[in-house]
Enzyme design. Structure first.
Site, short mmCIF file in Angstrom:
data_model
loop_
_atom_site.label_atom_id
_atom_site.label_comp_id
_atom_site.label_asym_id
_atom_site.label_seq_id
_atom_site.Cartn_x
_atom_site.Cartn_y
_atom_site.Cartn_z
N HIS A 136 23.29 50.10 34.64
CA HIS A 136 22.65 49.66 33.40
C HIS A 136 23.33 48.43 32.81
CE1 HIS A 136 21.03 50.58 29.17
NE2 HIS A 136 19.96 50.53 29.94
N LYS A 193 24.54 44.53 32.11
CA LYS A 193 23.83 43.26 32.02
C LYS A 193 24.88 42.16 31.91
CE LYS A 193 20.75 46.15 29.43
NZ LYS A 193 20.79 47.24 30.39
N ASP A 216 30.81 30.15 36.94
CA ASP A 216 32.04 29.39 37.24
C ASP A 216 33.29 30.04 36.65
OD1 ASP A 216 30.62 27.58 38.72
OD2 ASP A 216 30.54 26.03 37.17
N HIS A 223 16.02 47.23 20.52
CA HIS A 223 16.72 47.55 21.76
C HIS A 223 18.21 47.21 21.68
CE1 HIS A 223 17.48 47.11 26.24
NE2 HIS A 223 16.85 48.26 26.19
N LYS A 266 22.18 47.24 21.02
CA LYS A 266 23.24 48.25 21.11
C LYS A 266 24.48 47.69 20.43
CE LYS A 266 20.84 48.39 25.31
NZ LYS A 266 19.85 49.36 25.07
N ASP A 317 33.45 48.42 9.17
CA ASP A 317 34.17 47.76 8.07
C ASP A 317 34.24 46.25 8.20
OD1 ASP A 317 34.56 50.25 6.98
OD2 ASP A 317 36.64 50.44 7.63
#
Length: 472
Positions: free
Chosen positions: A212, A214, A219, A390, A392, A397
């Site tokens: 999952h 991404k 370079d 979508h 996450k 604080d």
């Protein structure tokens, strides 16, 4: 016949060590769906074989293994974590991830927050065009659609120029994308491999364990990490979802080195016959880019320690004022549910933003169940109404934050291979807080009454989905 099925279900489920909640969920499925349930278990319920776990765990952290050792020795010294620059909580977080994930602390990074798919791919394509040596790509979803083809054609062009291109994609997450989609890239010297093999293969009995993550590393000096995949829906082109609200980071600096090492470990576990070895060009000396300190933390079913979840719990427990969370799936296990509830009941403002529409019906009904349960414990729940949420993100604080691929659910903690950036930077954390507050303007604050007026059928679906939540 019922007793035979029950005995078979008990033997099937208890032969593998797993959490009690997941055990009961599978017993429920196998008992009430005698044939279909066992077929489901065959493909998505079996745990990773010991030899596969060993192969993934033992991949050398290429390029940073010595640095990990050094930081473990120096983590409490000022040269690693100066007291005037970082809080006690951050110091403890750094130590937690060094011990559990060998996650090095990288400093002097420049971080840009991206919340729109069009901007994300515009920036990504600009960086890819400038690549001189290598481009490493790892996505759960790489669709054969308009943006997928645009990205692939750009990678093919770079491969033709002599830039080394490697792609890891998840075949289940990239449904509809066949192996031949990458054939021209391969003919130009690029490489593309599906994580854990093709999900369409009847010999693949580990469909439940998905990559999952991404990640894109260019370079060895620029990295991308967050929630966006490769597909038209992530640019708001799918009428079902409409506007796609996500969060991604563009990072220039030493954190790209940690992403690079993660990619290499995943590549070497996926393609053991063409493993990558250390080369200096993969880890160039990167000049100081900014002021953000970052740890790239990964977790997955190859390790019993749920590292990202532990980081979430540690951060929430440290909160004195507020906790802000954005997640498409809100299915916490008991430990995280109690942590969120304890914080809210203790006077900390806990605000969680979830989508207004489902992309997975069972998962969304379970999300609604837990949203109501947390509401009853003083947690504020916001329903994002301007498209699909979508993102996450976790902010505590305005001091420490997390952005990555991991959702607030069982699957991200136990079944998926995930990667998050934990950021020790007040400026970035405040930016994420401001973005959350802007999203609140497009959201509805839910109340207990919103759930009480739902139909009996809707409530049943929520309760039933909650029973299956450990295996969704």
């Amino acid at each position: 016949m019922l007793w035979v099925n029950l005995v078979a279900a008990v033997i099937t489920v208890f032969k593998d060590k797993r959490e009690i909640a997941a055990t009961w969920a599978w017993l429920l499925v196998l008992t009430f769906l005698p044939v279909v349930g066992f077929i489901m278990y065959l493909f998505v319920g079996k745990k990773l074989p010991r030899n596969r776990i060993y192969d993934i765990r033992t991949q050398q952290q290429i390029g940073i293994d010595q640095l990990v050792k050094l930081q473990k020795e120096q983590w409490n010294e000022k040269e690693l974590l100066p007291a005037e620059e970082i809080s006690d909580t951050a110091r403890e977080m750094v130590h937690l991830f060094l011990e559990t994930d060998n996650a090095i602390l990288t400093k002097h990074n420049r971080v840009e927050i991206i919340t729109d798919g069009k901007e994300k791919f515009q920036r990504l394509f600009e960086d890819v065009k400038k690549a001189k040596n290598h481009i490493h790509v790892e996505y759960y979803t790489f669709y054969n659609d308009k943006i997928g083809n645009e990205f692939l054609h750009l990678l093919e062009r770079k491969a033709k120029e002599g830039v080394k291109v490697r792609i890891i994609y998840d075949s289940l997450g990239s449904r509809g994308t066949k192996k031949r989609f990458f054939e021209h890239l391969r003919s130009l010297g690029g490489e593309a491999e599906s994580f854990f093999g093709d999900h369409r293969s009847f010999s693949n009995f580990r469909l439940n364990y998905r990559d999952h993550r991404k990640l894109v590393i260019i370079d060895g000096s620029v990295g991308y990490i967050g929630g966006f995949n490769v597909g038209d829906q992530y640019l708001g082109r799918d009428l079902k979802f409409g506007h796609w609200r996500d969060t991604h980071l563009r990072v220039s600096g030493n954190a790209a080195e940690a992403m690079q090492s993660r990619f290499f470990m995943d590549w070497n576990a996926t393609v053991p016959k063409r493993r990558i070895n250390y080369q200096e060009n993969y880890f160039p000396l990167v000049p100081r880019q900014g002021e953000t300190s970052i740890q790239i933390v990964s977790s997955g079913p190859d390790n019993e320690v749920q590292k990202i979840k532990l980081g979430y719990i540690k951060l929430i427990n440290s909160a004195a004022e507020y906790v802000l969370i954005q997640t498409p799936y809100l299915i916490p296990d008991d430990s995280l549910f109690e942590t969120l509830s304890l914080a809210a009941l203790s006077g900390v403002k806990v605000k969680i933003m979830i989508p207004a529409k489902p992309d997975h019906p069972f998962v969304y009904r379970a999300t609604q169940y837990y949203a109501k349960a947390l509401l009853e414990n003083n947690v504020e729940i916001y329903r994002y109404d301007n498209g699909f949420m979508h993102s996450k993100v976790l902010v505590v604080d305005g001091k420490i934050s997390s952005v990555g691929s991991a959702n607030m659910d069982y699957r991200s903690f136990k079944l998926n291979f995930e990667a998050n950036a934990f950021l020790y930077d007040q400026r970035i954390s405040m930016q994420l807080r401001n973005i959350f507050e802007e999203d609140m303007l497009h959201s509805t604050k839910l109340t207990i009454e919103d759930f009480q007026v739902q139909s009996a059928w809707m409530k049943f679906k929520q309760y039933f989905s909650r029973l299956l939540s450990p295996i969704l």
